[in-house]
Design a protein around this motif. Structure first.
Motif, PDB file in Angstrom:
ATOM      1  N   GLY A 154       0.808  -1.214   0.000  1.00 55.91           N
ATOM      2  CA  GLY A 154       0.000   0.000   0.000  1.00 55.91           C
ATOM      3  C   GLY A 154       0.843   1.265   0.000  1.00 55.91           C
ATOM      4  N   ALA A 155       1.987   1.219   0.679  1.00 50.48           N
ATOM      5  CA  ALA A 155       2.878   2.383   0.712  1.00 50.48           C
ATOM      6  C   ALA A 155       3.426   2.686  -0.677  1.00 50.48           C
ATOM      7  CB  ALA A 155       4.023   2.128   1.693  1.00 50.48           C
ATOM      8  N   ALA A 156       3.849   1.650  -1.398  1.00 50.93           N
ATOM      9  CA  ALA A 156       4.370   1.845  -2.754  1.00 50.93           C
ATOM     10  C   ALA A 156       3.286   2.398  -3.675  1.00 50.93           C
ATOM     11  CB  ALA A 156       4.919   0.530  -3.296  1.00 50.93           C
ATOM     12  N   TRP A 157       2.064   1.851  -3.525  1.00 54.30           N
ATOM     13  CA  TRP A 157       0.957   2.322  -4.358  1.00 54.30           C
ATOM     14  C   TRP A 157       0.603   3.772  -4.041  1.00 54.30           C
ATOM     15  CZ3 TRP A 157      -3.972   4.007  -2.997  1.00 54.30           C
ATOM     16  CH2 TRP A 157      -4.876   4.145  -4.052  1.00 54.30           C
ATOM     17  N   LEU A 158       0.534   4.125  -2.755  1.00 58.10           N
ATOM     18  CA  LEU A 158       0.174   5.487  -2.357  1.00 58.10           C
ATOM     19  C   LEU A 158       1.226   6.489  -2.817  1.00 58.10           C
ATOM     20  CD1 LEU A 158      -1.714   7.378  -0.795  1.00 58.10           C
ATOM     21  CD2 LEU A 158      -0.438   6.828   1.288  1.00 58.10           C
TER      22      LEU A 158
END
Length: 431
Positions: A154-158
């Motif tokens: 989720g961090a990479a996507w955000l």
């Protein structure tokens, strides 16, 4: 005296309350990963600071090593002082360090700031894993860790979404992303401070099979870390999984570069393949976690995952450098991430439970030890992989990663836990 933001639970939470606190722990994992993400601005950063890829490799290696030391000590301290006592300051200070990152104007300055950020962050990520364990009885442990793995995903996507949306608005200046990440992280940290709670030390010391097993707080002594070091099966977990993670971190760091050079893909196409594979992985870990919990089995799922990984990786290596179509590569790469997902989450539940059986008071220390060793491996990878690739190409390095998978499969024999579900018991009745 506990800090103002620490809320200790003396009774184990159940139902929606437990699920909610698990969600807060997963959010903390996302924040810990998001606030140190730099991949979205790396090309701009390198150009602005006149920094070579080799020098950035040194920066990454040194900062990851510093983070590894922090992970080890952070886990031990969280067992003694409490999870939230350490976690909240690490998240908040690392978020604020993004504003310091925005002032960097030299490569040496970047080195010092990244070391500072990852030293603080290393403890935070370890503690979020410990919190997930604290709020997940064994009947739901694998599913809980499946959602925890959504933190880095989720961090990479955000970070990618924010960069794609806002970079054009700020003239493609990388400093804008550092400031935005700092602001977003601090807002999310405020939610964590407002909502987070943790079980008391007495509750953490219990081995919980189901959430209905409630406990009342009592005074306990902290566990002794050296107790963990006397158990070979825990070392098998740590070093076996570290060998497994050679492949994961190779793809996490160099995945796009491997496809652009090995299959002559456009960068955008390669990123699309990676995004698809990560999406499949995010779904698979939850499904497999549910199946593993339903049968209360860990090792069979892990074995299936690692065998499939070895098979698919061997095929991926065989087509590397050939004119394979993007669709063909996407199918193979997606299958590889599916196999990785099948093996990882049951292993993590297995490791947590094996460490818990040694001493449930030392869960943070066990996860911290694992995190420290993995980060040392990443340092070696960052320094050695480019040299190996320069001599023998990506195929040679991926064979090294393949050997790591075989090592993990061998280490599996030392893990505790059953290979099959227990037969249902039939109660005899008398006439």
């Amino acid at each position: 005296m506990k800090p103002f933001y620490v809320r200790e639970l003396t009774v184990y939470p159940v139902g929606r309350r437990r699920i909610y606190l698990l969600a807060i722990a997963v959010l903390a994992s996302l924040i810990a990963n998001f606030e140190t993400t730099i991949s979205t601005i790396l090309p701009l950063l390198m150009a602005d600071l006149d920094m070579s890829l080799q020098f950035y490799g040194v920066i990454a290696a040194v900062s990851v090593l510093v983070g590894g030391l922090s992970a080890g000590f952070g886990g031990i301290l969280s067992d003694r002082w409490g999870r939230v006592t350490i976690l909240v300051p690490t998240l908040t200070v690392t978020a604020a360090c993004n504003f310091l990152l925005a002032t960097v104007d030299t490569a040496n300055g970047l080195l010092w700031v990244r070391c500072l950020m990852l030293f603080i962050e290393g403890a935070g990520i370890t503690i979020t894993a410990s919190l997930v364990r604290d709020f997940s009885p064994r009947l739901g442990r694998a599913q809980a860790f499946a959602f925890w793995t959504w933190g880095p995903v989720g961090a990479a996507w955000l970070a990618a979404l924010i960069a794609a949306t806002t970079l054009p608005l700020f003239g493609n200046h990388w400093q804008s992303q550092a400031i935005i990440m700092g602001v977003v992280s601090l807002i999310l940290c405020a939610i964590i401070i407002w909502q987070i709670a943790e079980p008391s030390a007495a509750l953490r010391a219990q081995v919980m099979q189901a959430e209905s097993e409630l406990n009342v707080e009592e005074k306990i002594d902290p566990g002794r870390v050296r107790e963990l070091l006397r158990h070979p099966h825990l070392w098998a977990h740590v070093f076996g999984n570290t060998a497994w993670q050679i492949l994961y971190w190779t793809f996490a760091i160099f995945g796009v570069a491997i496809m652009t050079s090995g299959f002559k893909m456009e960068t955008a196409t390669a990123n699309g393949v990676v995004a698809l594979a990560i999406g499949l992985n995010a779904i698979v870990v939850v499904v497999v976690g549910r199946l593993s919990d339903g049968r209360q089995l860990r090792k069979p799922f892990t074995l299936v995952g690692v065998v499939l990984t070895i098979a698919v990786l061997a095929y991926y290596i065989s087509i590397l450098g050939t004119p394979a179509s993007p669709t063909h590569v996407a199918l193979v790469y997606g299958a590889l991430f599916v196999a990785l997902g099948i093996g990882y989450v049951p292993w993590m539940a297995n490791f947590s439970e094996d460490a818990e059986d040694v001493d449930p008071r030392l869960q943070g220390a066990a996860l911290g030890l694992w995190g420290m060793v993995v980060r040392v491996m990443i340092v070696v990878l960052l320094l050695v992989a480019p040299a190996v690739v320069k001599v023998g190409g990506w195929q040679t390095w991926l064979i090294v990663a393949l050997v790591g998978q075989v090592v993990f499969a061998g280490a599996l024999a030392a893990f505790r836990g059953p290979w099959r579900s227990p037969a249902p018991t039939v109660e005899k009745t008398t006439a």
